[in-house]
Design an enzyme around this catalytic site. Structure first.
Site, PDB file in Angstrom:
ATOM      1  N   PRO A 116       0.799  -1.231   0.000  1.00 21.24           N
ATOM      2  CA  PRO A 116       0.000   0.000   0.000  1.00 21.24           C
ATOM      3  C   PRO A 116       0.827   1.275   0.000  1.00 21.24           C
ATOM      4  O   PRO A 116       0.437   2.277  -0.607  1.00 21.24           O
ATOM      5  CB  PRO A 116      -0.844  -0.135   1.275  1.00 21.24           C
ATOM      6  CG  PRO A 116      -1.008  -1.605   1.451  1.00 21.24           C
ATOM      7  CD  PRO A 116       0.294  -2.199   0.997  1.00 21.24           C
ATOM      8  N   TRP A 161      -2.254  -4.851  -5.201  1.00 22.17           N
ATOM      9  CA  TRP A 161      -2.136  -5.010  -6.651  1.00 22.17           C
ATOM     10  C   TRP A 161      -1.536  -6.360  -7.027  1.00 22.17           C
ATOM     11  O   TRP A 161      -0.672  -6.451  -7.907  1.00 22.17           O
ATOM     12  CB  TRP A 161      -1.339  -3.858  -7.275  1.00 22.17           C
ATOM     13  CG  TRP A 161      -2.011  -2.537  -7.082  1.00 22.17           C
ATOM     14  CD1 TRP A 161      -1.549  -1.484  -6.335  1.00 22.17           C
ATOM     15  CD2 TRP A 161      -3.288  -2.125  -7.590  1.00 22.17           C
ATOM     16  NE1 TRP A 161      -2.455  -0.451  -6.351  1.00 22.17           N
ATOM     17  CE2 TRP A 161      -3.539  -0.820  -7.118  1.00 22.17           C
ATOM     18  CE3 TRP A 161      -4.254  -2.739  -8.409  1.00 22.17           C
ATOM     19  CZ2 TRP A 161      -4.699  -0.121  -7.441  1.00 22.17           C
ATOM     20  CZ3 TRP A 161      -5.414  -2.040  -8.713  1.00 22.17           C
ATOM     21  CH2 TRP A 161      -5.622  -0.745  -8.237  1.00 22.17           C
ATOM     22  N   GLU A 171       4.203  -2.892 -13.550  1.00 23.97           N
ATOM     23  CA  GLU A 171       5.511  -3.411 -13.992  1.00 23.97           C
ATOM     24  C   GLU A 171       6.549  -2.283 -14.038  1.00 23.97           C
ATOM     25  O   GLU A 171       7.470  -2.309 -14.849  1.00 23.97           O
ATOM     26  CB  GLU A 171       5.404  -4.076 -15.372  1.00 23.97           C
ATOM     27  CG  GLU A 171       4.363  -5.170 -15.485  1.00 23.97           C
ATOM     28  CD  GLU A 171       4.748  -6.460 -14.806  1.00 23.97           C
ATOM     29  OE1 GLU A 171       5.854  -6.531 -14.253  1.00 23.97           O
ATOM     30  OE2 GLU A 171       3.931  -7.391 -14.800  1.00 23.97           O
TER      31      GLU A 171
END
Length: 555
Positions: A283, A311, A534
């Site tokens: 987070p 995520w 990414e």
């Protein structure tokens, strides 16, 4: 600067030669400004990112424009493939030189490197003429005329084996994936089991794994992975993403895993017996991986993991989580205090999951609602004394404190795959936009007959092909154990271009582009995330691409 005479047709070999010369001159000026930035960013003989941070805006812009320049350089070679390819290359070179001029006029002044040579480049009439001839709407019309004549968007520039891979997976995506993509997106469903089963049967999960461990590779073939990812992503970006997570874990295992770990896990990943997800982001920690705070503490027979990851795409469905955790208590160790673990869990469908181990450890996950990139669900995952056996610390005791480097080996391939996903989304959006422009009548004629529409469609086609050829080049370099910076650079460029292409495709649809009944709205939403995950584009530019580039420039 070299004297250049422009004459004849602007899609001929003479114009390509002129474009090559002008591109070389543009490169000289970019490198001159980069050299000044390197001087300003040097401390004790090496590049200091803290010093470079005084010029973040300039560094970011230069990183972007250098990536585009590299793509234009690749297009010079691409031009040798035929008339259409040469015409597209010249057009892309023209828009690239125009972009370099725009950025240099700002960066050179800001970095106090506005030399007489730079001034000449920015005001040279021949250069201006070349841009006017090749970056305008009239030239766009020539590009589209050739695209229609050859019924092609330009050669993919692949050998026989990779062309067969492209055709096979493109056909699969067209027949099996595309018909389901809209329903998955609109209803926020998980990828259907039948699609996952077909992906397994096509050996997609083993593309990045050597044959000796049950995979598809007789030798490393990053280009094959890129081709397959693009083909699948043209159907739906989330299906193209299915093979990214096993690649990240498998490359981490290949870099730092024990032989026993490779023999145990790689065949299961290759067959799709075990689906995996990646748990790195937290987070309060995104691209700054060295700041990871989730802990791993030794206990009898293994490790206890505590903390929250976020995520984690596909974490619910996944059987395995690749977890980057802080195994060393000393905060001064930063990234050298991180280790990598394989945490097993049951597979769950849906938007929430939780599981309690027999030992008492607990894991739970909640899917994060997103505007796009639906179908895999990205979760926030909470670990509470979650037990991982000691033989599932990647690399064992030898791997302790080396997790950062192992996961980076995986993420280089992941970034290349993200560029390939961007290519697939761009290609789908471009095809949709071009077809709609042909079909749509406005004021008595087709939308495609208007100059501004032609400029949009042609620029989209040229941008996609340039990104594609640069991605292929990076993939080939990675086959040679090179290309780490190039993989980041092509992600930087392709993901930004995906936003541009999908935006223009949606714009061509007008009001209908904003309606969910047209797939182009999904392409636009899916593309937006690509420059974030990414490695966010700002981090890639300022912490990966530019430091490496400045070290090269400084010599």
């Amino acid at each position: 600067m070299s004297a250049i005479v422009l004459s004849g047709e602007s899609n001929g070999t003479a114009w390509l030669a002129a474009g090559k010369t002008l591109l070389d001159q543009a490169g000289e000026q970019v490198r001159a400004v980069l050299k000044k930035l390197a001087e300003l960013s040097t401390k004790d003989g090496s590049i200091d990112t803290d010093l470079m941070d005084n010029y973040q805006v300039e560094a970011y812009r230069l990183g972007m424009v250098y990536s585009q320049w590299q793509a234009a350089e690749v297009m010079v070679e691409y031009a040798e493939l035929g008339e259409l390819e040469r015409t597209m290359a010249i057009g892309y070179i023209g828009t690239t030189i125009q972009a370099i001029r725009e950025q240099l006029s700002y960066c050179a002044l800001r970095l106090d490197s506005f030399t007489a040579e730079c001034q000449q480049f920015l005001t040279d009439k021949i250069t201006s003429q070349f841009i006017a001839e090749t970056a305008g709407s009239e030239y766009a019309g020539k590009v589209l005329e050739l695209i229609d004549r050859f019924q092609s968007d330009g050669s993919w520039n692949l050998g026989e084996d990779h062309t067969l891979m492209l055709e096979t997976f493109r056909d699969f995506a067209e027949k099996e994936v595309k018909p389901l993509a809209e329903e998955i997106h609109r209803k926020d469903l998980l990828i259907p089991e039948k699609i996952i089963k077909m992906v397994k049967e096509l050996d997609c999960f083993g593309l990045s794994i050597p044959a000796e461990y049950g995979g598809f590779q007789d030798e490393e073939d990053n280009l094959g992975i890129v081709v397959v990812t693009e083909a699948l992503s043209r159907g739906a970006v989330i299906v193209g993403s299915l093979i990214t997570r096993p690649e990240i874990l498998s490359k981490a295992l290949l870099k730092g895993g024990t032989e026993a770990q490779k023999k145990k896990w790689l065949p299961k990943l290759a067959s799709g017996e075990k689906l995996c997800a990646v748990a790195v982001t937290e987070p309060n920690v995104g691209s700054d991986v060295a700041g990871v705070s989730v802990t791993a503490r030794q206990t009898q027979g293994g490790w206890l993991i505590n903390g929250v990851k976020t995520w984690c795409t596909f974490a619910g469905k996944a059987d395995l989580l690749m977890v980057l955790a802080r195994s060393e208590e000393d905060p001064k160790l930063k990234h050298k205090g991180l280790s990598l673990f394989i945490a097993e869990k049951p597979s769950f469908n849906g938007h929430d999951f939780e599981y309690t181990q027999p030992q008492g450890g607990h894991i739970s996950g909640r899917a994060i609602a997103t505007i796009g990139y639906r179908g895999m669900h990205s979760y926030e995952v909470n670990f509470e004394n979650y037990f991982v056996p000691e033989d599932q610390q990647i690399g064992g005791q030898e791997g302790r404190g080396k997790g950062f480097y192992m996961q980076m080996a995986g993420f280089s391939g992941g970034r290349l795959q993200t560029a390939a996903r961007a290519l697939g989304v761009m290609q789908a959006a471009y095809e949709a936009g071009k077809q709609y422009a042909k079909d749509r009548k406005v004021f008595g004629k087709s939308l495609i007959d208007y100059r501004i529409s032609q400029a949009k469609v042609a620029q989209m086609a040229m941008s996609i092909q340039a990104c594609r050829q640069l991605t292929y080049k990076a993939a080939r370099l990675m086959n040679e154990k090179k290309g780490q910076m190039e993989a980041s650079m092509v992600k930087l460029l392709s993901c930004r271009q995906a936003e541009y292409v999908t935006r223009e495709a949606l714009q061509l649809h007008g009001g209908m582009g904003y309606a969910e009944e047209y797939a182009v709205s999904r392409y636009f939403q899916d593309a937006r995330v690509l420059s974030i995950f990414e490695g966010a584009e700002e981090i890639l530019a300022l912490r990966v691409v530019m430091p490496a580039l400045l070290r090269e420039i400084a010599g």
